[in-house]
Design a protein around this motif. Structure first.
Motif, mmCIF file in Angstrom:
data_model
loop_
_atom_site.group_PDB
_atom_site.id
_atom_site.type_symbol
_atom_site.label_atom_id
_atom_site.label_comp_id
_atom_site.label_asym_id
_atom_site.label_seq_id
_atom_site.Cartn_x
_atom_site.Cartn_y
_atom_site.Cartn_z
ATOM 1 N N VAL A 1 -11.391 -2.402 -0.810
ATOM 2 C CA VAL A 1 -11.186 -2.355 -2.253
ATOM 3 C C VAL A 1 -11.722 -3.642 -2.857
ATOM 4 N N ARG B 1 -2.087 2.058 -4.861
ATOM 5 C CA ARG B 1 -1.775 3.453 -4.519
ATOM 6 C C ARG B 1 -3.011 4.113 -3.932
ATOM 7 N N VAL B 2 -2.779 4.902 -2.902
ATOM 8 C CA VAL B 2 -3.833 5.708 -2.291
ATOM 9 C C VAL B 2 -3.269 7.107 -2.074
ATOM 10 N N LEU C 1 0.862 -1.182 0.000
ATOM 11 C CA LEU C 1 0.000 0.000 0.000
ATOM 12 C C LEU C 1 0.895 1.227 0.000
ATOM 13 N N ASP D 1 -9.379 -4.190 -8.239
ATOM 14 C CA ASP D 1 -8.636 -2.934 -8.062
ATOM 15 C C ASP D 1 -7.143 -3.179 -7.832
ATOM 16 N N TRP E 1 -4.133 7.427 3.659
ATOM 17 C CA TRP E 1 -5.078 6.544 4.336
ATOM 18 C C TRP E 1 -4.814 6.581 5.829
ATOM 19 N N ASP F 1 1.352 5.444 -0.482
ATOM 20 C CA ASP F 1 0.658 6.730 -0.434
ATOM 21 C C ASP F 1 1.246 7.709 -1.450
ATOM 22 N N SER F 2 0.713 8.924 -1.472
ATOM 23 C CA SER F 2 1.126 9.929 -2.455
ATOM 24 C C SER F 2 2.565 10.400 -2.266
ATOM 25 N N LEU G 1 -9.295 -0.370 4.881
ATOM 26 C CA LEU G 1 -9.438 0.087 3.493
ATOM 27 C C LEU G 1 -10.135 -0.988 2.673
#
Length: 148
Positions: A65, A98-99, A13, A69, A102, A15-16, A63
């Motif tokens: 999904v 990618r998130v 997982l 996905d 979170w 993140d940005s 999370l």
């Protein structure tokens, strides 16, 4: 000693900020020994790796999904370890998701997870490289760089 074969699926997982979420925990049979690891775990009977990864991600982070996905696995490995005085040989697929960001919600932990998972945090590849802690899978920093 009998070795238990099992299939597992895990999620990288990201993140940005290109950081990976890792959980921190250990084995009740070996108090004091802790390590960092990606969300995921063993597959239920008849469960596909993507479905298992999605289920585990929800249980361990909150999370939700769809298995679709997650796409195709980005890494596959076989690992051997002991947990609660049992030996395992585990084939596991890693999926990348990618998130933007979170906030981890651990309310979905099962009894074993509540007992064994003590923390979580987001790690950059540089932090993974610099750490002296046990982190799994081995080579996670390079895997993260490839996945970003």
């Amino acid at each position: 000693m009998t070795v238990i074969d099992r299939q597992a699926a895990r999620v990288l997982l990201i993140d940005s900020a290109d950081r990976a979420l890792l959980l921190h925990g250990g084995d009740p049979a070996r108090p004091g020994l802790r390590w960092w690891f990606t969300p995921g775990g063993g597959l239920d009977e008849g469960e596909t790796p993507a479905a298992g990864a999605a289920r585990e991600l929800f249980e361990e982070t909150g999370l939700k999904v769809e298995p679709a996905d997650l796409g195709e696995p980005v890494h596959h490995e076989v690992t051997e370890f002991s947990f609660e005085n049992r030996q395992y040989r585990q084939e596991q697929d890693f999926f990348r998701l990618r998130v933007p960001r979170w906030q981890v919600d651990t309310r979905g932990f099962d009894a074993v997870e509540r007992l064994t998972i003590t923390d979580h945090r987001w790690w950059s590849a540089a932090e993974l490289d610099a750490s002296t802690e046990q982190i799994y899978p081995i080579g996670l920093a390079d895997l993260l760089r490839r996945a970003c």
